[in-house]
Design a protein around this motif. Sequence first.
Motif, PDB file in Angstrom:
ATOM      1  N   MET A  38      -9.075 -11.378  -1.667  1.00 43.90           N
ATOM      2  CA  MET A  38      -8.125 -13.152  -1.877  1.00 43.90           C
ATOM      3  C   MET A  38      -9.322 -13.456  -1.779  1.00 43.90           C
ATOM      4  O   MET A  38      -9.950 -14.831  -2.172  1.00 43.90           O
ATOM      5  CB  MET A  38      -7.314 -13.502  -0.253  1.00 43.90           C
ATOM      6  CG  MET A  38      -6.737 -14.418  -0.166  1.00 43.90           C
ATOM      7  SD  MET A  38      -6.166 -14.675   1.391  1.00 43.90           S
ATOM      8  CE  MET A  38      -4.609 -13.732   0.837  1.00 43.90           C
ATOM      9  N   CYS A  52       0.207 -15.072   6.670  1.00 42.75           N
ATOM     10  CA  CYS A  52      -0.844 -14.484   7.710  1.00 42.75           C
ATOM     11  C   CYS A  52      -2.361 -14.738   7.186  1.00 42.75           C
ATOM     12  O   CYS A  52      -2.520 -14.257   8.573  1.00 42.75           O
ATOM     13  CB  CYS A  52      -0.554 -13.037   8.089  1.00 42.75           C
ATOM     14  SG  CYS A  52      -1.125 -12.145   6.806  1.00 42.75           S
ATOM     15  N   GLY A  61      -2.340  -9.041   6.810  1.00 38.06           N
ATOM     16  CA  GLY A  61      -1.665  -8.037   5.770  1.00 38.06           C
ATOM     17  C   GLY A  61      -0.375  -7.845   5.948  1.00 38.06           C
ATOM     18  O   GLY A  61       0.305  -6.669   6.638  1.00 38.06           O
ATOM     19  N   CYS A  63       2.734 -10.498   5.634  1.00 38.92           N
ATOM     20  CA  CYS A  63       3.311 -10.977   5.159  1.00 38.92           C
ATOM     21  C   CYS A  63       3.650 -10.799   3.974  1.00 38.92           C
ATOM     22  O   CYS A  63       4.628 -11.181   3.312  1.00 38.92           O
ATOM     23  CB  CYS A  63       2.956 -12.797   4.985  1.00 38.92           C
ATOM     24  SG  CYS A  63       1.176 -13.224   3.943  1.00 38.92           S
ATOM     25  N   ARG A  64       3.050 -10.133   3.597  1.00 40.64           N
ATOM     26  CA  ARG A  64       2.888  -9.658   1.885  1.00 40.64           C
ATOM     27  C   ARG A  64       3.170 -11.167   0.613  1.00 40.64           C
ATOM     28  O   ARG A  64       3.850 -10.382  -0.080  1.00 40.64           O
ATOM     29  CB  ARG A  64       4.464  -8.714   2.291  1.00 40.64           C
ATOM     30  CG  ARG A  64       3.970  -7.871   3.158  1.00 40.64           C
ATOM     31  CD  ARG A  64       3.537  -6.965   3.089  1.00 40.64           C
ATOM     32  NE  ARG A  64       3.510  -6.207   1.912  1.00 40.64           N
ATOM     33  CZ  ARG A  64       2.226  -5.458   1.468  1.00 40.64           C
ATOM     34  NH1 ARG A  64       1.500  -5.444   2.210  1.00 40.64           N
ATOM     35  NH2 ARG A  64       2.756  -4.246   0.233  1.00 40.64           N
ATOM     36  N   LEU A  65       2.813 -12.152   1.094  1.00 38.55           N
ATOM     37  CA  LEU A  65       2.976 -12.836  -0.156  1.00 38.55           C
ATOM     38  C   LEU A  65       1.666 -13.076  -1.262  1.00 38.55           C
ATOM     39  O   LEU A  65       1.252 -13.512  -2.053  1.00 38.55           O
ATOM     40  CB  LEU A  65       3.134 -14.171   0.454  1.00 38.55           C
ATOM     41  CG  LEU A  65       3.211 -15.173  -0.170  1.00 38.55           C
ATOM     42  CD1 LEU A  65       4.786 -15.088  -0.257  1.00 38.55           C
ATOM     43  CD2 LEU A  65       3.576 -16.774   0.844  1.00 38.55           C
ATOM     44  N   CYS A  66       0.498 -12.267  -0.393  1.00 39.86           N
ATOM     45  CA  CYS A  66      -0.750 -12.480  -1.634  1.00 39.86           C
ATOM     46  C   CYS A  66      -1.069 -10.860  -2.423  1.00 39.86           C
ATOM     47  O   CYS A  66      -2.328 -10.858  -2.323  1.00 39.86           O
ATOM     48  CB  CYS A  66      -2.038 -12.620  -0.288  1.00 39.86           C
ATOM     49  SG  CYS A  66      -2.458 -10.988   0.126  1.00 39.86           S
ATOM     50  N   ALA A  78      -1.916  -5.484  -0.916  1.00 44.16           N
ATOM     51  CA  ALA A  78      -2.504  -7.425  -0.471  1.00 44.16           C
ATOM     52  C   ALA A  78      -3.867  -7.558  -0.390  1.00 44.16           C
ATOM     53  O   ALA A  78      -4.702  -6.346  -0.246  1.00 44.16           O
ATOM     54  CB  ALA A  78      -2.205  -6.805   1.201  1.00 44.16           C
ATOM     55  N   CYS A  80      -5.849  -9.599   1.143  1.00 40.35           N
ATOM     56  CA  CYS A  80      -6.332 -10.434   2.274  1.00 40.35           C
ATOM     57  C   CYS A  80      -6.840  -9.186   2.996  1.00 40.35           C
ATOM     58  O   CYS A  80      -8.004  -8.892   3.372  1.00 40.35           O
ATOM     59  CB  CYS A  80      -5.307 -10.961   3.049  1.00 40.35           C
ATOM     60  SG  CYS A  80      -4.577 -10.574   3.378  1.00 40.35           S
TER      61      CYS A  80
HETATM   62  S1  FES Z   1      -1.563 -12.847   3.826  1.00 39.98           S
HETATM   63 FE1  FES Z   1      -0.355 -12.350   4.449  1.00 39.98          FE
HETATM   64  S2  FES Z   1      -0.678 -10.020   3.613  1.00 39.98           S
HETATM   65 FE2  FES Z   1      -2.249 -11.514   3.287  1.00 39.98          FE
END
Ligand code: FES
Length: 945
Positions: A38, A52, A61, A63-66, A78, A80
Amino acid sequence: MSLVHEIDYGTPASKSEKLVTLTIDGMKVSVPEGTSIMRAAMEIGNQIPKLCATDMLESFGSCRLCLVEIEGRNGTPASCTTPVMDGIVVKTQTDRLKKIRKGVMELYISDHPLDCLTCSANGDCELQDMAGVVGLREVRYGYEGENHIEMGKDTSNPYFTYEKSKCIVCNRCVRACEEVQGTFALTISGRGFDSRVSPGMDEPFLTSECVSCGACVQACPTATLNEKAMFDIGTPEHSVVTTCAYCGVGCTFKAEMRGDELVRMVPYKDGKANRGHSCVKGRFAYGYATHKDRILKPMIRASIHEPWKEVSYEEAIQYAASEFKRIQEKYGRRSVGGITSSRCTNEETYLVQKLIRGAFGNNNVDTCARVCHSPTGYGLSQTYGTSAGTQDFDSVEESDVILVIGANPTDGHPVFGSRMKKRLRQGARLIVVDPRRTDIVRSPHIEADFHLPLRPGTNVAIVTALAHVIVTEGLVNEAFVRERCDWDEFQDWAAFVADERHSPEAVAKYTGVDPAQVRGAARLYATGGNAAIYYGLGVTEHSQGSTTVMAIANLAMATGNVGRNGVGVNPLRGQNNVQGSCDMGSFPHELPGYRHISDDATRAAFEAMWGVSLDDEPGLRIPNMFDAAVDGTFKGMYVQGEDILQSDPDTRHVSAGLAALECLVVQDLFLNETANYAHVFLPGCSFLEKDGTFTNAERRIQRVRKVMAPKNGYADWEVTQLLAQALGFPMDYAHPSQIMDEIAALTPTFTGVSYAKLEEMGSVQWPCNEKAPEGTPIMHIGGFVRGKGKFVLTEYVPTDERTGPRFPLLLTTGRILSQYNVGAQTRRTANVAWHPEDVLEIHAHDAENRGIRDGDFVKLESRAGSTSLKAVISDRVSPGVVYTTFHHPVTQANVVTTDYSDWATNCPEYKVTAVQISPSNGPTRWQEDYEDLSKKSRRIAEAAE
Ligand code: FES
Ligand code: SF4
Ligand code: SF4
Ligand code: SF4
């Protein structure tokens, strides 16, 4: 003007020096090993959606958005939590990723109030931003199922709200409280769908362990945790980077404004002292600047028994100038003087001492540093050659052993306290020397290896006993001492400390500390790796304050703990600009840069620049000014930004001195206690309303920038300039940068400092000159400033303030996190929610002997006077010791402190007073007088309106 925007890289920077090269969306990028994918993407301007993650916190790790794709690997890791690896090829924007992200966002939004347009964080919400980034336009799910939309709102904290329905359980707040602040006040309570953030034991924020630092509010990506001002004023439109005006940590903030109203102070990540963190004072307690008590018009009166009369600046300044001239004609050139303020900027302080030396023609200038860290200046200049601490704050990250003496960093210097606690959680060892069990001794995930609860007043005995162990057990770093210090002086010192009378066993009869603990602490300090000493007013405010500073300096030299990262001797300075006010020549014997007034060459340089001839005799120190006033030889005083009646010891003597003055000019934000004796009141200006610089405890010079126009019309330096002109002494600066240019031209340690340099570098630590154009983070690398380090013999001499049958207990004083010094500012903010009054901590044994119960009103009496306050039974103090704070003027703590002071600098012995405690029915006569005086001041102020 626009909002200062700081990039969020998603995860913290890696400190590795090894570079790794990878490809992200077709672009090659080289980053330090350990960097997340990231962050690597962000380095090339490619922002991967996230919720997150934030670069102030370790990645989590959740939110599972990245998610990203890595060629040759299954799944979507993820970004991040996945570190970079050499040669990998990463894709961040595939159709598959877009679809997953949109689905994740849809689930978040389906359980979130859709009130964006009326939400206080509209336009300042990461959830809203990310919904846009992933292209979510509509949500397929309604609110029919189970959701959190109707959950309540916690408004108990005076500054921020917690609106549970908006929480996405990203855990950022919990991690901020743990990782950044170190308070561990938040948890996620409940499981799965029922998970919610919970302060303390699921209680309101105000009654939980939360210390209102605001780190969680800053970390929250939604409006769940949000400043109340965002509701009241609206979202900010522009911002200015400036420096906190409370303590010597010197935190940098973005002052975020809407129109000319301050919405919030957001800690600045680029601030090298605070690295994006804050405490409750700097972050939230700025409301005093617009408090109704502020006096915005000048006032004069011929006698202190008359009411104030509002006048123009011109009339007030002319009146003050004519009075000072009249007094000097009648009583002589040295019959007037002034006091500079450690709350004002360097430039303002410089101008006040210039006015006194140049326009008054004498050296009767002193500063509030007299009553706090003057022994630091003396002790460190004797031993090392510089009147300042040796390290920058970052240095603590390299410390293996931290020795805290007479300091309470979590309350007094909270942002540095948090950095220290972080290092301790990483495994550094801790020794605390303090009569009281301060928070740092035991707090979540921290336990001091040694706490030496010495009797107040025995610092020299205990530090010399530590040295005894180091010398007699062969723990001296001889190579360092031979190379860096005067070897003959070392040998004399070693023989002195080795004497049996300095052993832990011999001194235990004064210190009350278990000798085995002292021996253990000494061994740890000498052998535990990089060892750093941090000390505070518990060292300096003693009759042997300067001796203890030198004993500390000896200890660091003997063990080789000076001149590199992670070690050193670090005074934790009290006021925001106490270092600066000392640097700027506020002491009666020193011109700016700590050069003695008797030095002909130095004086000649100032005389040439200022166009006057200077007195070569040191002037009066603050206590001597009061003595001379009582004796009738000192008649006029200019006091900028200090409430000496409240902050100096032996209140009765101070008030007698003030009452004897024929002209007292007070310049302050509020009609303070000292102003009760003033003839001229000049309105002061808050830090939000002026330009200048402050110098923090690390010698770091930082810009203070004007956020709003001065409410009183003038910045403090402009008022001093007007007074100088009225006295016929030319001053004609158009901007504080010109004052700094003059300081730089006259001060060898500042020759490289300019506003242009500060703009370019953000901040700079002095010395900053041709030898060190970018400043000096760590002092004494390779050699001491004075040449060879000097060992000084430190004989323990008990204070004259002794306990006895009449006064059997020892009173020591300190500060609390939410309040600041005499409380003039913090008492005018919602911070009183945490500390509405000063209380007396007393051990159960001493309380029981006197028939005192928790919460009882007690009389606190010393040889100097008496006051009364409520008692709190506490095991933080040992039997025989009582403790109080001094933030509320009605407490009148300084009525009981004595006029004993440090032998070298006259710094008052605030930390040791023999007292007796007895049950009481209520306030003492003094406090009733105070009430009357206060009422009187208010009546006078109202009459002036
Ligand atoms: S920003 Fe949330 S899992 Fe990576
Ligand atoms: S304000 Fe600070 S102490 Fe309080 S919960 Fe948030 S992070 Fe923790
Ligand atoms: S309060 Fe904010 S930071 Fe904390 S879990 Fe909820 S959304 Fe995340
Ligand atoms: S630690 Fe000190 S400088 Fe930083 S915000 Fe708090 S009071 Fe201000």
